[in-house]
Write a protein that holds these residues in place. Structure first.
Motif, PDB file in Angstrom:
ATOM      1  N   LEU A 119       0.828  -1.201   0.000  1.00 15.96           N
ATOM      2  CA  LEU A 119       0.000   0.000   0.000  1.00 15.96           C
ATOM      3  C   LEU A 119       0.869   1.261   0.000  1.00 15.96           C
ATOM      4  CD1 LEU A 119      -3.000   0.452  -0.159  1.00 15.96           C
ATOM      5  CD2 LEU A 119      -3.076   0.651   2.338  1.00 15.96           C
ATOM      6  N   GLU A 120       1.997   1.228   0.716  1.00 16.47           N
ATOM      7  CA  GLU A 120       2.886   2.392   0.742  1.00 16.47           C
ATOM      8  C   GLU A 120       3.540   2.617  -0.619  1.00 16.47           C
ATOM      9  OE1 GLU A 120       3.181   4.733   3.034  1.00 16.47           O
ATOM     10  OE2 GLU A 120       1.542   3.635   3.982  1.00 16.47           O
ATOM     11  N   GLN A 121       3.943   1.540  -1.277  1.00 10.62           N
ATOM     12  CA  GLN A 121       4.503   1.671  -2.623  1.00 10.62           C
ATOM     13  C   GLN A 121       3.444   2.213  -3.586  1.00 10.62           C
ATOM     14  OE1 GLN A 121       5.682  -2.446  -3.023  1.00 10.62           O
ATOM     15  NE2 GLN A 121       7.857  -1.938  -2.779  1.00 10.62           N
ATOM     16  N   PHE A 122       2.200   1.797  -3.359  1.00 16.57           N
ATOM     17  CA  PHE A 122       1.083   2.253  -4.180  1.00 16.57           C
ATOM     18  C   PHE A 122       0.884   3.762  -4.018  1.00 16.57           C
ATOM     19  CE2 PHE A 122      -3.658   2.683  -4.608  1.00 16.57           C
ATOM     20  CZ  PHE A 122      -3.715   2.446  -5.976  1.00 16.57           C
ATOM     21  N   ARG A 123       0.950   4.241  -2.765  1.00 19.42           N
ATOM     22  CA  ARG A 123       0.835   5.683  -2.504  1.00 19.42           C
ATOM     23  C   ARG A 123       1.920   6.449  -3.264  1.00 19.42           C
ATOM     24  NH1 ARG A 123      -1.698   7.736   2.297  1.00 19.42           N
ATOM     25  NH2 ARG A 123      -2.759   6.133   3.514  1.00 19.42           N
ATOM     26  N   ALA A 124       3.142   5.933  -3.191  1.00 19.65           N
ATOM     27  CA  ALA A 124       4.261   6.614  -3.843  1.00 19.65           C
ATOM     28  C   ALA A 124       4.096   6.623  -5.361  1.00 19.65           C
ATOM     29  CB  ALA A 124       5.579   5.938  -3.452  1.00 19.65           C
ATOM     30  N   ALA A 125       3.620   5.511  -5.902  1.00 21.57           N
ATOM     31  CA  ALA A 125       3.424   5.439  -7.356  1.00 21.57           C
ATOM     32  C   ALA A 125       2.326   6.399  -7.807  1.00 21.57           C
ATOM     33  CB  ALA A 125       3.075   4.008  -7.761  1.00 21.57           C
ATOM     34  N   LEU A 126       1.271   6.524  -7.006  1.00 23.07           N
ATOM     35  CA  LEU A 126       0.215   7.482  -7.316  1.00 23.07           C
ATOM     36  C   LEU A 126       0.782   8.900  -7.358  1.00 23.07           C
ATOM     37  CD1 LEU A 126      -2.781   6.205  -5.146  1.00 23.07           C
ATOM     38  CD2 LEU A 126      -2.686   6.267  -7.629  1.00 23.07           C
ATOM     39  N   ALA A 127       1.604   9.222  -6.384  1.00 23.58           N
ATOM     40  CA  ALA A 127       2.198  10.561  -6.320  1.00 23.58           C
ATOM     41  C   ALA A 127       3.055  10.824  -7.557  1.00 23.58           C
ATOM     42  CB  ALA A 127       3.024  10.709  -5.055  1.00 23.58           C
ATOM     43  N   ARG A 128       3.811   9.826  -7.994  1.00 25.89           N
ATOM     44  CA  ARG A 128       4.647   9.999  -9.191  1.00 25.89           C
ATOM     45  C   ARG A 128       3.792  10.245 -10.434  1.00 25.89           C
ATOM     46  NH1 ARG A 128       7.511   5.671  -6.891  1.00 25.89           N
ATOM     47  NH2 ARG A 128       6.543   4.193  -8.351  1.00 25.89           N
ATOM     48  N   ASP A 129       2.587   9.661 -10.449  1.00 21.12           N
ATOM     49  CA  ASP A 129       1.682   9.833 -11.592  1.00 21.12           C
ATOM     50  C   ASP A 129       0.775  11.043 -11.441  1.00 21.12           C
ATOM     51  OD1 ASP A 129       2.772   7.634 -12.711  1.00 21.12           O
ATOM     52  OD2 ASP A 129       1.079   6.288 -12.403  1.00 21.12           O
ATOM     53  N   GLY A 130       1.008  11.839 -10.390  1.00 21.09           N
ATOM     54  CA  GLY A 130       0.232  13.060 -10.216  1.00 21.09           C
ATOM     55  C   GLY A 130      -1.122  12.861  -9.577  1.00 21.09           C
ATOM     56  N   LEU A 131      -1.326  11.740  -8.870  1.00 23.46           N
ATOM     57  CA  LEU A 131      -2.593  11.475  -8.195  1.00 23.46           C
ATOM     58  C   LEU A 131      -2.354  11.379  -6.691  1.00 23.46           C
ATOM     59  CD1 LEU A 131      -4.113   8.689 -10.485  1.00 23.46           C
ATOM     60  CD2 LEU A 131      -4.958  11.021 -10.268  1.00 23.46           C
ATOM     61  N   SER A 132      -3.197  11.995  -5.905  1.00 17.89           N
ATOM     62  CA  SER A 132      -3.095  11.862  -4.457  1.00 17.89           C
ATOM     63  C   SER A 132      -3.854  10.623  -4.006  1.00 17.89           C
ATOM     64  CB  SER A 132      -3.666  13.098  -3.764  1.00 17.89           C
ATOM     65  OG  SER A 132      -5.080  13.100  -3.832  1.00 17.89           O
ATOM     66  N   PHE A 133      -3.481  10.109  -2.851  1.00 16.65           N
ATOM     67  CA  PHE A 133      -4.160   8.926  -2.317  1.00 16.65           C
ATOM     68  C   PHE A 133      -5.621   9.236  -2.007  1.00 16.65           C
ATOM     69  CE2 PHE A 133      -5.006   5.704   1.038  1.00 16.65           C
ATOM     70  CZ  PHE A 133      -4.714   4.573   0.296  1.00 16.65           C
ATOM     71  N   ALA A 134      -5.882  10.448  -1.498  1.00 17.97           N
ATOM     72  CA  ALA A 134      -7.269  10.845  -1.204  1.00 17.97           C
ATOM     73  C   ALA A 134      -8.106  10.881  -2.470  1.00 17.97           C
ATOM     74  CB  ALA A 134      -7.281  12.211  -0.512  1.00 17.97           C
ATOM     75  N   ASP A 135      -7.523  11.389  -3.563  1.00 10.62           N
ATOM     76  CA  ASP A 135      -8.248  11.418  -4.837  1.00 10.62           C
ATOM     77  C   ASP A 135      -8.533  10.003  -5.339  1.00 10.62           C
ATOM     78  OD1 ASP A 135      -8.276  14.164  -4.871  1.00 10.62           O
ATOM     79  OD2 ASP A 135      -6.483  14.352  -6.122  1.00 10.62           O
ATOM     80  N   ALA A 136      -7.550   9.125  -5.166  1.00 12.21           N
ATOM     81  CA  ALA A 136      -7.745   7.737  -5.601  1.00 12.21           C
ATOM     82  C   ALA A 136      -8.872   7.070  -4.815  1.00 12.21           C
ATOM     83  CB  ALA A 136      -6.445   6.946  -5.431  1.00 12.21           C
ATOM     84  N   ARG A 137      -8.917   7.328  -3.512  1.00 10.06           N
ATOM     85  CA  ARG A 137     -10.006   6.774  -2.696  1.00 10.06           C
ATOM     86  C   ARG A 137     -11.359   7.263  -3.210  1.00 10.06           C
ATOM     87  NH1 ARG A 137      -9.397   4.720   2.431  1.00 10.06           N
ATOM     88  NH2 ARG A 137     -11.260   5.824   3.153  1.00 10.06           N
ATOM     89  N   GLU A 138     -11.442   8.533  -3.562  1.00 11.99           N
ATOM     90  CA  GLU A 138     -12.704   9.070  -4.051  1.00 11.99           C
ATOM     91  C   GLU A 138     -13.092   8.453  -5.393  1.00 11.99           C
ATOM     92  OE1 GLU A 138     -16.211  11.258  -4.507  1.00 11.99           O
ATOM     93  OE2 GLU A 138     -15.016  10.637  -2.779  1.00 11.99           O
ATOM     94  N   GLN A 139     -12.109   8.244  -6.241  1.00 13.75           N
ATOM     95  CA  GLN A 139     -12.384   7.584  -7.522  1.00 13.75           C
ATOM     96  C   GLN A 139     -12.940   6.179  -7.296  1.00 13.75           C
ATOM     97  OE1 GLN A 139      -9.210   7.691 -10.421  1.00 13.75           O
ATOM     98  NE2 GLN A 139      -8.496   9.665  -9.673  1.00 13.75           N
ATOM     99  N   VAL A 140     -12.289   5.436  -6.410  1.00 14.37           N
ATOM    100  CA  VAL A 140     -12.738   4.072  -6.122  1.00 14.37           C
ATOM    101  C   VAL A 140     -14.149   4.083  -5.532  1.00 14.37           C
ATOM    102  CG1 VAL A 140     -12.307   2.032  -4.708  1.00 14.37           C
ATOM    103  CG2 VAL A 140     -10.409   3.172  -5.831  1.00 14.37           C
TER     104      VAL A 140
END
Length: 433
Positions: A119-140
């Motif tokens: 999950l931590e690696q996932f957070r970091a990968a999202l950040a590299r792609d310009g997405l925040s974890f909070a935004d990803a949660r909302e998308q899901v």
């Protein structure tokens, strides 16, 4: 070659709902506020939402190497998609569909696992792609709500009879479905239900014009994005992999005769005129499938039982089974799955692919002979027990299950498109763009 994580997520995730901002300067200069681009029943679509989704779609199209349609054309397509999503989210809200933090966390953990990450690696990968974890949660969250709305409003109404299954297995298409699978894209030119002869002729001319452009080498994905009214338009019309038997006649036979890269002539359907392109095909032979012998107890929320009460009842039943009470007897007394309750909750040997993802994932983590903790699916709260696992070939029972899945998917696709048109027609929509 590794795929960018944001591209992996886009088929699963919906658009981000961005808040508005008010920026000022030392001289109290005020920049324009985010504005409404569409009123949809009791909600709105904001310019920021449209801009964000438009940017995502443009990036996706560019990565495919396709030429972008004019921005005003693409903007209209994206706005229509946002309107349809908004309507479904409002239906979910009125129906009391809520996604808990636990469910969101589990969904995100599953996405991370599928990408080979923690999950931590996932957070970091999202950040590299310009997405925040909070935004990803909302998308899901949005996609899970829409999925459950469709499950309740569309999937649960679909019935397939035993005679339909047997007729299908006896047909040429029934035999074909075990051997070949097609990856398809489509372009839909819509026709209103009460269309006049002039409307029909205009739509037919438009479809034929597109077909001629495709024969002359026009890019299918670009035309789909710019001109198609299909739900998959913004994906270049890509429908994914389908069995021939999932396609309504006459497309089943037409697609079977195509080579990858070829397109069908426009064909009239209840929703309008459709052109299909065969992107790829695969198939083959007898396949060994894993089957699981499982039983479960289903507790459904209702008008007289809240979500929390349904969860508590499922937890009490879990504790009673853990204390030694008979699973089958409790299933007969409490389970609200009419297909299995009288059999003590027994689903018999079943292909995991026939089950909803939430049920399938818990079942895969539960060892043979073990009991799962209570969990939620679109149907309600479950407790399941895995009784055994086996590998099987294309036996008669397996063939029947496959036929049932294909017929349900075919009916679901048709019913979903009709339902989406219906809710769009019934909604109050005012475009401000």
């Amino acid at each position: 070659m590794k795929t960018k994580l944001s591209d992996c997520m886009r088929p699963l995730l919906g658009a981000l709902l961005l808040g508005t901002t008010l920026l000022g300067t030392a001289h109290a200069e005020v920049r324009p506020l985010d504005r409404v681009v569409a009123i949809v029943d009791n909600d709105v679509v904001m310019q920021s939402q449209l801009n964000h989704r438009l940017q995502e779609v443009q990036q996706t199209i560019a990565k495919r190497g396709a030429a972008l349609p004019p921005e005003h054309v693409l903007s209209q397509q994206v706005l229509e998609r946002l309107i349809i999503e908004n309507i479904q989210l409002q239906i979910g809200d009125r129906s009391g569909i809520r996604i808990t933090d636990e469910e969101l966390n589990q969904a995100l953990a599953t996405i991370a696992q599928r990408n080979g990450m923690s999950l931590e690696q996932f957070r970091a990968a999202l950040a590299r792609d310009g997405l925040s974890f909070a935004d990803a949660r909302e998308q899901v969250r949005r996609e899970m709500v829409i999925s459950r709305v469709r499950q309740r409003r569309v999937a649960e109404r679909i019935q397939v009879t035993e005679q339909e299954v047997q007729n299908f297995l006896a047909s040429d298409l029934g035999r074909m479905q075990l051997s070949e699978e097609f990856r398809l894209a489509n372009i839909l030119i819509p026709v209103p239900e009460s269309a006049s002869p002039e409307n029909l002729q205009a739509a037919a001319r438009q479809a034929d014009e597109l077909y001629q452009q495709l024969r002359q080498g026009a890019d299918f994905a670009q035309l789909a994005i710019a001109r198609s009214a299909s739900e998959t338009a913004l994906e270049g019309g890509d429908m994914g992999w389908r069995k021939a038997a999932q396609l309504p006649p006459p497309f089943d036979a037409m697609v079977g005769a195509l080579q990858p890269g070829e397109v069908t002539e426009p064909m009239r359907t209840p929703g309008g005129f459709i052109i299909l392109k065969l992107l790829d095909k695969r198939g083959g032979g007898t396949q060994v499938r894993d089957e699981v012998h499982v039983r479960h107890i289903l507790i459904k929320p209702s008008e007289i039982r809240s979500e929390a009460e349904a969860q508590r009842l499922a937890e009490r039943l879990y504790e009673r089974i853990q204390s030694g009470e008979d699973f089958g007897e409790l299933a007969k007394s409490f389970s609200e799955d009419p297909g299995s309750a009288l059999n003590g909750g027994d689903l018999n040997w079943i292909d995991p692919n026939a089950l909803v993802p939430e049920f399938r994932e818990v079942m895969s983590r539960t060892a043979s002979g073990e009991l799962s903790r209570p969990f939620k699916s679109p149907y309600g709260w479950h407790v399941l027990q895995v009784l055994g696992r086996r590998a099987t070939d294309s036996s008669a029972q397996f063939r029947e299950q496959q036929a049932l899945n294909i017929l349900r998917n075919r009916k679901y696709d048709e019913e979903l498109q009709a339902w989406l048109r219906q809710i769009r027609d019934e909604a109050y929509v005012e475009i401000k763009l």
